[in-house]
Write a protein that holds these residues in place. Structure first.
Motif, PDB file in Angstrom:
ATOM      1  N   ASN A 176      21.289 -26.229  -3.787  1.00  0.00           N
ATOM      2  CA  ASN A 176      21.388 -24.811  -4.145  1.00  0.00           C
ATOM      3  C   ASN A 176      22.820 -24.406  -4.492  1.00  0.00           C
ATOM      4  O   ASN A 176      23.051 -23.592  -5.397  1.00  0.00           O
ATOM      5  N   ARG A 177      23.775 -24.957  -3.747  1.00  0.00           N
ATOM      6  CA  ARG A 177      25.173 -24.646  -4.050  1.00  0.00           C
ATOM      7  C   ARG A 177      25.521 -25.049  -5.479  1.00  0.00           C
ATOM      8  O   ARG A 177      26.228 -24.317  -6.192  1.00  0.00           O
ATOM      9  N   THR A 178      25.043 -26.202  -5.889  1.00  0.00           N
ATOM     10  CA  THR A 178      25.327 -26.685  -7.238  1.00  0.00           C
ATOM     11  C   THR A 178      24.777 -25.728  -8.277  1.00  0.00           C
ATOM     12  O   THR A 178      25.476 -25.329  -9.220  1.00  0.00           O
ATOM     13  N   ILE A 179      23.522 -25.334  -8.106  1.00  0.00           N
ATOM     14  CA  ILE A 179      22.915 -24.403  -9.054  1.00  0.00           C
ATOM     15  C   ILE A 179      23.636 -23.055  -9.007  1.00  0.00           C
ATOM     16  O   ILE A 179      23.883 -22.429 -10.048  1.00  0.00           O
ATOM     17  N   GLY A 180      23.989 -22.611  -7.804  1.00  0.00           N
ATOM     18  CA  GLY A 180      24.721 -21.349  -7.688  1.00  0.00           C
ATOM     19  C   GLY A 180      26.057 -21.379  -8.400  1.00  0.00           C
ATOM     20  O   GLY A 180      26.443 -20.404  -9.064  1.00  0.00           O
ATOM     21  N   HIS A 181      26.779 -22.496  -8.249  1.00  0.00           N
ATOM     22  CA  HIS A 181      28.067 -22.621  -8.935  1.00  0.00           C
ATOM     23  C   HIS A 181      27.885 -22.592 -10.453  1.00  0.00           C
ATOM     24  O   HIS A 181      28.662 -21.940 -11.169  1.00  0.00           O
ATOM     25  N   LEU A 182      26.886 -23.319 -10.963  1.00  0.00           N
ATOM     26  CA  LEU A 182      26.640 -23.349 -12.405  1.00  0.00           C
ATOM     27  C   LEU A 182      26.283 -21.956 -12.915  1.00  0.00           C
ATOM     28  O   LEU A 182      26.786 -21.511 -13.958  1.00  0.00           O
ATOM     29  N   ALA A 183      25.410 -21.271 -12.170  1.00  0.00           N
ATOM     30  CA  ALA A 183      24.997 -19.938 -12.597  1.00  0.00           C
ATOM     31  C   ALA A 183      26.175 -18.973 -12.619  1.00  0.00           C
ATOM     32  O   ALA A 183      26.320 -18.161 -13.552  1.00  0.00           O
ATOM     33  N   TYR A 184      27.023 -19.051 -11.604  1.00  0.00           N
ATOM     34  CA  TYR A 184      28.169 -18.149 -11.515  1.00  0.00           C
ATOM     35  C   TYR A 184      29.191 -18.446 -12.603  1.00  0.00           C
ATOM     36  O   TYR A 184      29.714 -17.528 -13.257  1.00  0.00           O
ATOM     37  N   LYS A 185      29.459 -19.734 -12.821  1.00  0.00           N
ATOM     38  CA  LYS A 185      30.477 -20.113 -13.804  1.00  0.00           C
ATOM     39  C   LYS A 185      30.040 -19.759 -15.229  1.00  0.00           C
ATOM     40  O   LYS A 185      30.842 -19.251 -16.026  1.00  0.00           O
ATOM     41  N   TYR A 186      28.764 -20.021 -15.542  1.00  0.00           N
ATOM     42  CA  TYR A 186      28.302 -19.842 -16.918  1.00  0.00           C
ATOM     43  C   TYR A 186      27.544 -18.532 -17.125  1.00  0.00           C
ATOM     44  O   TYR A 186      26.973 -18.301 -18.175  1.00  0.00           O
ATOM     45  N   LYS A 187      27.552 -17.664 -16.084  1.00  0.00           N
ATOM     46  CA  LYS A 187      26.996 -16.308 -16.183  1.00  0.00           C
ATOM     47  C   LYS A 187      25.547 -16.313 -16.672  1.00  0.00           C
ATOM     48  O   LYS A 187      25.174 -15.611 -17.627  1.00  0.00           O
ATOM     49  N   MET A 188      24.742 -17.111 -15.977  1.00  0.00           N
ATOM     50  CA  MET A 188      23.313 -17.193 -16.246  1.00  0.00           C
ATOM     51  C   MET A 188      22.552 -17.071 -14.930  1.00  0.00           C
ATOM     52  O   MET A 188      23.100 -17.346 -13.863  1.00  0.00           O
ATOM     53  N   PRO A 189      21.276 -16.710 -14.978  1.00  0.00           N
ATOM     54  CA  PRO A 189      20.482 -16.703 -13.745  1.00  0.00           C
ATOM     55  C   PRO A 189      20.329 -18.115 -13.187  1.00  0.00           C
ATOM     56  O   PRO A 189      20.195 -19.077 -13.953  1.00  0.00           O
ATOM     57  N   PRO A 190      20.332 -18.266 -11.883  1.00  0.00           N
ATOM     58  CA  PRO A 190      20.169 -19.607 -11.295  1.00  0.00           C
ATOM     59  C   PRO A 190      18.909 -20.332 -11.750  1.00  0.00           C
ATOM     60  O   PRO A 190      18.899 -21.566 -11.883  1.00  0.00           O
ATOM     61  N   VAL A 191      17.826 -19.576 -12.028  1.00  0.00           N
ATOM     62  CA  VAL A 191      16.562 -20.206 -12.427  1.00  0.00           C
ATOM     63  C   VAL A 191      16.703 -20.951 -13.754  1.00  0.00           C
ATOM     64  O   VAL A 191      15.864 -21.799 -14.085  1.00  0.00           O
ATOM     65  N   ASN A 192      17.757 -20.686 -14.505  1.00  0.00           N
ATOM     66  CA  ASN A 192      17.958 -21.372 -15.786  1.00  0.00           C
ATOM     67  C   ASN A 192      18.407 -22.815 -15.625  1.00  0.00           C
ATOM     68  O   ASN A 192      18.383 -23.577 -16.596  1.00  0.00           O
ATOM     69  N   PHE A 193      18.852 -23.202 -14.421  1.00  0.00           N
ATOM     70  CA  PHE A 193      19.368 -24.558 -14.212  1.00  0.00           C
ATOM     71  C   PHE A 193      18.378 -25.370 -13.374  1.00  0.00           C
ATOM     72  O   PHE A 193      17.892 -24.894 -12.340  1.00  0.00           O
ATOM     73  N   ARG A 194      18.089 -26.587 -13.803  1.00  0.00           N
ATOM     74  CA  ARG A 194      17.092 -27.420 -13.142  1.00  0.00           C
ATOM     75  C   ARG A 194      17.573 -28.864 -13.049  1.00  0.00           C
ATOM     76  O   ARG A 194      18.378 -29.325 -13.853  1.00  0.00           O
ATOM     77  N   ASN A 195      17.022 -29.544 -12.071  1.00  0.00           N
ATOM     78  CA  ASN A 195      17.104 -31.002 -11.965  1.00  0.00           C
ATOM     79  C   ASN A 195      18.513 -31.552 -11.719  1.00  0.00           C
ATOM     80  O   ASN A 195      18.840 -32.644 -12.180  1.00  0.00           O
ATOM     81  N   VAL A 196      19.346 -30.791 -11.016  1.00  0.00           N
ATOM     82  CA  VAL A 196      20.555 -31.408 -10.473  1.00  0.00           C
ATOM     83  C   VAL A 196      20.134 -32.315  -9.316  1.00  0.00           C
ATOM     84  O   VAL A 196      19.067 -32.136  -8.719  1.00  0.00           O
ATOM     85  N   ILE A 197      20.956 -33.297  -9.014  1.00  0.00           N
ATOM     86  CA  ILE A 197      20.651 -34.231  -7.931  1.00  0.00           C
ATOM     87  C   ILE A 197      21.868 -34.334  -7.023  1.00  0.00           C
ATOM     88  O   ILE A 197      23.000 -34.467  -7.501  1.00  0.00           O
ATOM     89  N   VAL A 198      21.626 -34.274  -5.723  1.00  0.00           N
ATOM     90  CA  VAL A 198      22.662 -34.556  -4.737  1.00  0.00           C
ATOM     91  C   VAL A 198      22.302 -35.879  -4.079  1.00  0.00           C
ATOM     92  O   VAL A 198      21.234 -36.008  -3.469  1.00  0.00           O
ATOM     93  N   TRP A 199      23.174 -36.867  -4.225  1.00  0.00           N
ATOM     94  CA  TRP A 199      22.926 -38.201  -3.686  1.00  0.00           C
ATOM     95  C   TRP A 199      23.678 -38.393  -2.371  1.00  0.00           C
ATOM     96  O   TRP A 199      24.813 -37.954  -2.226  1.00  0.00           O
ATOM     97  N   GLY A 200      23.048 -39.080  -1.417  1.00  0.00           N
ATOM     98  CA  GLY A 200      23.787 -39.657  -0.324  1.00  0.00           C
ATOM     99  C   GLY A 200      23.805 -38.927   0.992  1.00  0.00           C
ATOM    100  O   GLY A 200      22.793 -38.433   1.480  1.00  0.00           O
TER     101      GLY A 200
END
Length: 337
Positions: free
Chosen positions: A164-188
Protein backbone atom coordinates in the motif's frame (compact mmCIF):
# COMPACT_ATOMS: atom_id res chain seq x y z
CA UNK A 1 -35.07 -9.80 7.22
CA UNK A 2 -32.28 -11.98 5.79
CA UNK A 3 -30.65 -14.59 7.97
CA UNK A 4 -27.56 -13.30 9.78
CA UNK A 5 -24.16 -14.92 9.25
CA UNK A 6 -22.86 -17.00 12.18
CA UNK A 7 -20.92 -14.90 14.67
CA UNK A 8 -17.14 -15.40 14.58
CA UNK A 9 -14.49 -14.62 17.18
CA UNK A 10 -11.66 -12.22 16.31
CA UNK A 11 -8.52 -12.00 18.44
CA UNK A 12 -6.34 -8.89 18.69
CA UNK A 13 -3.21 -9.39 20.78
CA UNK A 14 -1.22 -6.44 22.04
CA UNK A 15 -4.64 -4.86 22.41
CA UNK A 16 -3.40 -1.91 24.49
CA UNK A 17 -1.15 -0.66 21.68
CA UNK A 18 -1.91 2.33 19.45
CA UNK A 19 -1.89 0.01 16.43
CA UNK A 20 -4.58 -2.18 18.02
CA UNK A 21 -6.61 0.94 18.80
CA UNK A 22 -6.64 1.80 15.10
CA UNK A 23 -7.22 -1.78 13.96
CA UNK A 24 -10.15 -2.56 16.27
CA UNK A 25 -12.32 0.24 14.92
CA UNK A 26 -11.67 -0.63 11.28
CA UNK A 27 -12.41 -4.33 11.81
CA UNK A 28 -15.53 -3.64 13.87
CA UNK A 29 -16.77 -1.37 11.08
CA UNK A 30 -16.59 -4.20 8.54
CA UNK A 31 -13.48 -3.21 6.61
CA UNK A 32 -11.78 -6.60 7.03
CA UNK A 33 -14.61 -9.13 7.20
CA UNK A 34 -17.31 -7.41 5.22
CA UNK A 35 -20.51 -5.60 6.02
CA UNK A 36 -22.52 -8.73 6.93
CA UNK A 37 -20.16 -10.61 9.26
CA UNK A 38 -21.03 -10.24 12.98
CA UNK A 39 -18.16 -10.74 15.40
CA UNK A 40 -17.03 -11.04 18.98
CA UNK A 41 -13.71 -9.37 19.85
CA UNK A 42 -11.15 -11.03 22.09
CA UNK A 43 -8.72 -8.33 23.27
CA UNK A 44 -5.55 -9.72 24.84
CA UNK A 45 -2.61 -8.07 26.56
CA UNK A 46 -0.48 -8.30 29.70
CA UNK A 47 -2.03 -7.55 33.14
CA UNK A 48 -0.58 -4.07 33.55
CA UNK A 49 -2.34 -2.99 30.33
CA UNK A 50 -5.82 -3.94 31.55
CA UNK A 51 -6.93 -0.32 31.88
CA UNK A 52 -6.11 0.51 28.26
CA UNK A 53 -7.92 -2.60 27.06
CA UNK A 54 -11.00 -1.72 29.09
CA UNK A 55 -10.88 1.82 27.72
CA UNK A 56 -10.80 0.43 24.17
CA UNK A 57 -13.73 -1.85 25.02
CA UNK A 58 -15.73 1.14 26.25
CA UNK A 59 -15.02 3.07 23.06
CA UNK A 60 -16.03 0.10 20.92
CA UNK A 61 -19.30 -0.22 22.80
CA UNK A 62 -19.91 3.54 22.59
CA UNK A 63 -19.36 3.46 18.82
CA UNK A 64 -22.41 1.20 18.38
CA UNK A 65 -20.80 -0.80 15.58
CA UNK A 66 -23.64 -2.82 14.00
CA UNK A 67 -21.51 -5.96 13.57
CA UNK A 68 -19.93 -6.10 17.03
CA UNK A 69 -21.80 -8.43 19.37
CA UNK A 70 -19.45 -8.62 22.36
CA UNK A 71 -16.01 -7.48 23.54
CA UNK A 72 -13.96 -9.70 25.84
CA UNK A 73 -10.85 -8.24 27.47
CA UNK A 74 -8.49 -10.75 29.02
CA UNK A 75 -4.94 -11.45 30.15
CA UNK A 76 -5.58 -15.21 30.04
CA UNK A 77 -4.36 -16.81 26.80
CA UNK A 78 -6.81 -19.70 27.15
CA UNK A 79 -9.72 -17.26 27.05
CA UNK A 80 -8.08 -15.11 24.38
CA UNK A 81 -7.40 -17.90 21.86
CA UNK A 82 -10.51 -20.03 22.50
CA UNK A 83 -12.49 -20.78 19.31
CA UNK A 84 -11.12 -17.81 17.36
CA UNK A 85 -11.53 -17.69 13.57
CA UNK A 86 -9.22 -14.72 12.95
CA UNK A 87 -6.07 -13.72 14.83
CA UNK A 88 -4.32 -10.38 14.47
CA UNK A 89 -1.03 -10.84 16.36
CA UNK A 90 0.40 -7.46 17.34
CA UNK A 91 2.10 -7.93 20.69
CA UNK A 92 5.81 -7.75 20.04
CA UNK A 93 8.44 -5.30 21.11
CA UNK A 94 9.10 -2.57 18.56
CA UNK A 95 12.76 -2.13 17.76
CA UNK A 96 14.32 0.96 19.36
CA UNK A 97 17.10 2.64 17.44
CA UNK A 98 19.74 1.06 19.73
CA UNK A 99 18.45 -2.54 19.37
CA UNK A 100 19.84 -4.93 16.77
CA UNK A 101 17.65 -7.15 14.61
CA UNK A 102 19.08 -10.19 16.39
CA UNK A 103 18.19 -8.84 19.84
CA UNK A 104 14.66 -8.09 18.64
CA UNK A 105 14.22 -11.65 17.37
CA UNK A 106 15.49 -13.03 20.67
CA UNK A 107 13.10 -10.79 22.60
CA UNK A 108 10.01 -11.63 20.52
CA UNK A 109 10.62 -15.29 19.67
CA UNK A 110 9.22 -16.70 22.93
CA UNK A 111 6.05 -14.64 22.60
CA UNK A 112 5.32 -16.03 19.17
CA UNK A 113 6.15 -19.57 20.18
CA UNK A 114 3.54 -19.17 22.92
CA UNK A 115 1.08 -17.76 20.40
CA UNK A 116 1.62 -20.74 18.13
CA UNK A 117 1.04 -23.18 20.98
CA UNK A 118 -2.15 -21.35 21.97
CA UNK A 119 -3.42 -21.41 18.40
CA UNK A 120 -2.68 -25.13 18.25
CA UNK A 121 -4.53 -25.87 21.47
CA UNK A 122 -7.46 -23.46 21.49
CA UNK A 123 -8.18 -21.83 18.11
CA UNK A 124 -10.34 -23.18 15.33
CA UNK A 125 -8.36 -25.24 12.82
CA UNK A 126 -9.47 -22.97 10.00
CA UNK A 127 -8.25 -19.86 11.83
CA UNK A 128 -6.66 -17.20 9.63
CA UNK A 129 -3.59 -15.60 11.21
CA UNK A 130 -2.07 -12.22 10.32
CA UNK A 131 1.18 -11.22 12.05
CA UNK A 132 1.67 -7.47 12.33
CA UNK A 133 4.69 -7.66 14.63
CA UNK A 134 8.28 -6.97 13.59
CA UNK A 135 10.16 -8.84 12.18
CA UNK A 136 6.97 -10.23 10.69
CA UNK A 137 8.29 -13.02 8.46
CA UNK A 138 10.27 -14.75 11.18
CA UNK A 139 7.61 -14.31 13.86
CA UNK A 140 5.09 -15.82 11.43
CA UNK A 141 7.45 -18.75 10.85
CA UNK A 142 7.80 -19.35 14.60
CA UNK A 143 4.05 -19.19 15.11
CA UNK A 144 3.27 -21.61 12.28
CA UNK A 145 5.94 -24.08 13.41
CA UNK A 146 4.24 -24.39 16.81
CA UNK A 147 0.70 -24.80 15.44
CA UNK A 148 1.13 -27.75 13.06
CA UNK A 149 -2.55 -28.74 12.98
CA UNK A 150 -3.53 -25.40 11.44
CA UNK A 151 -2.72 -25.34 7.70
CA UNK A 152 0.50 -23.48 7.00
CA UNK A 153 -1.24 -21.47 4.30
CA UNK A 154 -3.41 -19.94 7.04
CA UNK A 155 -0.41 -18.03 8.42
CA UNK A 156 0.59 -14.73 6.86
CA UNK A 157 2.44 -11.55 7.75
CA UNK A 158 1.45 -8.08 6.71
CA UNK A 159 3.55 -7.06 3.72
CA UNK A 160 0.41 -5.37 2.45
CA UNK A 161 1.53 -2.31 4.39
CA UNK A 162 4.56 -1.92 2.12
CA UNK A 163 2.45 -2.76 -0.93
CA UNK A 164 0.00 0.00 0.00
CA UNK A 165 2.84 2.39 0.76
CA UNK A 166 4.19 1.87 -2.74
CA UNK A 167 0.85 2.62 -4.36
CA UNK A 168 0.36 5.60 -2.04
CA UNK A 169 3.75 7.04 -2.97
CA UNK A 170 3.04 6.62 -6.70
CA UNK A 171 -0.39 8.21 -6.37
CA UNK A 172 0.97 11.15 -4.39
CA UNK A 173 3.97 11.74 -6.66
CA UNK A 174 2.06 11.51 -9.94
CA UNK A 175 -1.17 13.14 -8.64
CA UNK A 176 -3.48 10.27 -9.52
CA UNK A 177 -5.95 8.21 -7.48
CA UNK A 178 -4.33 5.16 -5.86
CA UNK A 179 -6.78 2.85 -7.68
CA UNK A 180 -5.01 3.79 -10.94
CA UNK A 181 -1.89 1.83 -9.93
CA UNK A 182 -1.84 -1.98 -9.94
CA UNK A 183 0.43 -4.97 -9.64
CA UNK A 184 3.40 -3.61 -7.73
CA UNK A 185 5.28 -6.37 -5.93
CA UNK A 186 7.10 -6.30 -2.60
CA UNK A 187 9.62 -9.15 -2.39
CA UNK A 188 11.25 -10.66 0.64
CA UNK A 189 11.57 -9.76 4.28
CA UNK A 190 9.76 -7.17 6.35
CA UNK A 191 12.94 -5.19 6.83
CA UNK A 192 14.98 -2.53 5.11
CA UNK A 193 16.27 -5.20 2.72
CA UNK A 194 12.83 -5.79 1.16
CA UNK A 195 12.54 -4.90 -2.52
CA UNK A 196 9.72 -2.96 -4.18
CA UNK A 197 9.41 -4.02 -7.80
CA UNK A 198 7.43 -2.07 -10.42
CA UNK A 199 8.57 -4.13 -13.42
CA UNK A 200 5.08 -5.51 -14.13
CA UNK A 201 3.15 -2.65 -12.50
CA UNK A 202 0.57 -0.82 -14.54
CA UNK A 203 -1.08 2.60 -14.47
CA UNK A 204 -4.62 3.18 -15.72
CA UNK A 205 -5.07 6.31 -17.81
CA UNK A 206 -8.44 6.99 -19.42
CA UNK A 207 -9.68 3.44 -18.84
CA UNK A 208 -6.59 2.02 -20.56
CA UNK A 209 -4.02 0.00 -18.60
CA UNK A 210 -0.40 0.80 -19.43
CA UNK A 211 2.80 -0.80 -18.18
CA UNK A 212 4.28 1.87 -15.96
CA UNK A 213 7.81 1.52 -17.38
CA UNK A 214 6.43 2.07 -20.90
CA UNK A 215 4.14 4.93 -19.91
CA UNK A 216 6.79 6.70 -17.81
CA UNK A 217 10.12 5.85 -19.48
CA UNK A 218 11.83 8.87 -17.93
CA UNK A 219 10.89 7.62 -14.45
CA UNK A 220 12.40 4.14 -14.65
CA UNK A 221 15.50 5.04 -12.62
CA UNK A 222 13.29 6.46 -9.85
CA UNK A 223 10.92 3.49 -9.93
CA UNK A 224 13.73 0.93 -9.76
CA UNK A 225 15.90 2.48 -7.07
CA UNK A 226 14.70 5.60 -5.24
CA UNK A 227 11.14 4.38 -4.75
CA UNK A 228 12.35 1.06 -3.31
CA UNK A 229 14.62 2.92 -0.87
CA UNK A 230 11.79 5.23 0.22
CA UNK A 231 9.46 2.31 0.93
CA UNK A 232 12.15 0.33 2.75
CA UNK A 233 12.87 3.30 5.03
CA UNK A 234 9.30 4.50 5.51
CA UNK A 235 8.70 2.64 8.77
CA UNK A 236 11.87 4.09 10.29
CA UNK A 237 10.91 7.57 9.11
CA UNK A 238 7.49 7.29 10.77
CA UNK A 239 9.02 6.13 14.06
CA UNK A 240 11.43 9.08 13.93
CA UNK A 241 8.57 11.50 13.35
CA UNK A 242 5.88 10.06 15.67
CA UNK A 243 8.06 8.22 18.20
CA UNK A 244 5.66 5.34 17.48
CA UNK A 245 5.45 2.70 14.73
CA UNK A 246 2.90 2.92 11.94
CA UNK A 247 -0.62 2.73 13.36
CA UNK A 248 -3.46 3.62 11.02
CA UNK A 249 -1.67 2.59 7.82
CA UNK A 250 -0.69 -0.79 9.29
CA UNK A 251 -4.23 -1.38 10.54
CA UNK A 252 -5.74 -0.46 7.19
CA UNK A 253 -3.28 -2.75 5.39
CA UNK A 254 -4.19 -5.68 7.65
CA UNK A 255 -7.86 -5.12 6.84
CA UNK A 256 -7.12 -4.90 3.10
CA UNK A 257 -5.16 -8.14 3.24
CA UNK A 258 -7.83 -10.05 5.14
CA UNK A 259 -10.63 -8.71 2.94
CA UNK A 260 -8.82 -9.81 -0.23
CA UNK A 261 -8.06 -13.16 1.42
CA UNK A 262 -11.77 -13.72 2.04
CA UNK A 263 -13.40 -12.33 -1.12
CA UNK A 264 -10.51 -12.69 -3.60
CA UNK A 265 -8.59 -10.29 -5.81
CA UNK A 266 -10.01 -8.92 -9.07
CA UNK A 267 -9.03 -10.86 -12.18
CA UNK A 268 -5.55 -9.87 -13.30
CA UNK A 269 -4.73 -8.08 -10.05
CA UNK A 270 -1.66 -9.11 -8.06
CA UNK A 271 -1.05 -8.21 -4.42
CA UNK A 272 1.96 -8.72 -2.16
CA UNK A 273 1.52 -11.14 0.73
CA UNK A 274 3.98 -12.80 3.11
CA UNK A 275 3.19 -16.50 2.77
CA UNK A 276 4.88 -19.85 3.17
CA UNK A 277 7.07 -20.32 0.12
CA UNK A 278 6.60 -23.28 -2.20
CA UNK A 279 10.07 -22.81 -3.67
CA UNK A 280 9.01 -20.26 -6.28
CA UNK A 281 11.67 -17.78 -7.42
CA UNK A 282 14.37 -19.78 -5.63
CA UNK A 283 13.02 -19.10 -2.14
CA UNK A 284 13.39 -22.00 0.36
CA UNK A 285 10.12 -23.78 1.13
CA UNK A 286 10.39 -23.41 4.89
CA UNK A 287 10.55 -19.61 4.80
CA UNK A 288 7.76 -17.06 4.95
CA UNK A 289 8.51 -14.68 2.12
CA UNK A 290 6.69 -11.73 0.57
CA UNK A 291 5.60 -12.88 -2.87
CA UNK A 292 3.12 -11.87 -5.58
CA UNK A 293 -0.20 -13.66 -5.11
CA UNK A 294 -3.68 -13.89 -6.58
CA UNK A 295 -6.60 -14.95 -4.38
CA UNK A 296 -9.72 -16.91 -5.35
CA UNK A 297 -12.45 -18.18 -3.00
CA UNK A 298 -10.37 -17.70 0.11
CA UNK A 299 -7.25 -19.40 -1.29
CA UNK A 300 -4.12 -17.53 -2.24
CA UNK A 301 -1.76 -18.77 -4.94
CA UNK A 302 1.69 -17.55 -5.84
CA UNK A 303 1.92 -15.92 -9.27
CA UNK A 304 4.66 -17.69 -11.18
CA UNK A 305 6.57 -16.83 -14.33
CA UNK A 306 7.45 -13.21 -13.56
CA UNK A 307 10.72 -12.39 -15.28
CA UNK A 308 13.34 -11.10 -12.85
CA UNK A 309 16.08 -8.70 -13.86
CA UNK A 310 19.50 -8.83 -12.21
CA UNK A 311 18.58 -6.27 -9.55
CA UNK A 312 15.45 -8.16 -8.48
CA UNK A 313 17.31 -11.48 -8.48
CA UNK A 314 20.05 -10.09 -6.27
CA UNK A 315 17.52 -8.50 -3.88
CA UNK A 316 15.55 -11.74 -3.54
CA UNK A 317 18.75 -13.68 -2.87
CA UNK A 318 19.83 -11.16 -0.22
CA UNK A 319 16.43 -11.37 1.47
CA UNK A 320 16.59 -15.16 1.42
CA UNK A 321 19.98 -15.10 3.11
CA UNK A 322 18.73 -12.64 5.75
CA UNK A 323 15.64 -14.72 6.51
CA UNK A 324 17.65 -17.93 6.83
CA UNK A 325 19.87 -16.14 9.36
CA UNK A 326 16.82 -14.91 11.27
CA UNK A 327 15.37 -18.42 11.27
CA UNK A 328 18.56 -19.85 12.79
CA UNK A 329 18.65 -17.11 15.42
CA UNK A 330 15.07 -17.90 16.40
CA UNK A 331 15.67 -21.65 16.51
CA UNK A 332 18.78 -21.16 18.61
CA UNK A 333 16.97 -18.88 21.05
CA UNK A 334 14.04 -21.26 21.45
CA UNK A 335 16.15 -24.39 21.63
CA UNK A 336 14.13 -25.93 18.78
CA UNK A 337 15.54 -28.40 16.32
Amino acid sequence: MSKEEPVIRVLITGAASPRAYALAGLVANGMALGSKQPMIFHLFDVPNETGKMEGLMMELIDSAFPLLREVITTCDPVVAFQDISVAFLLDAKTRPFDMTQRDLIVFNAKTFKDHGLCLENFARKDCKVIVLAYPGNTMCYICAEHAPSIPRENFTANTRLNHNRTIGHLAYKYKMPPVNFRNVIVWGNQSQSMYTDCSIASVVIGNKSNRIFEYMPDEIAYLKTQLAEQIANRGTDIIAARKLPSGLSAAKAACDQLRDWIVGTPHGTIVSMTVSSDGSYGTPKELFFSLPVEITRGKWSIVRGIKLDELARNKIDANTKELLQEKMQAITELGDT
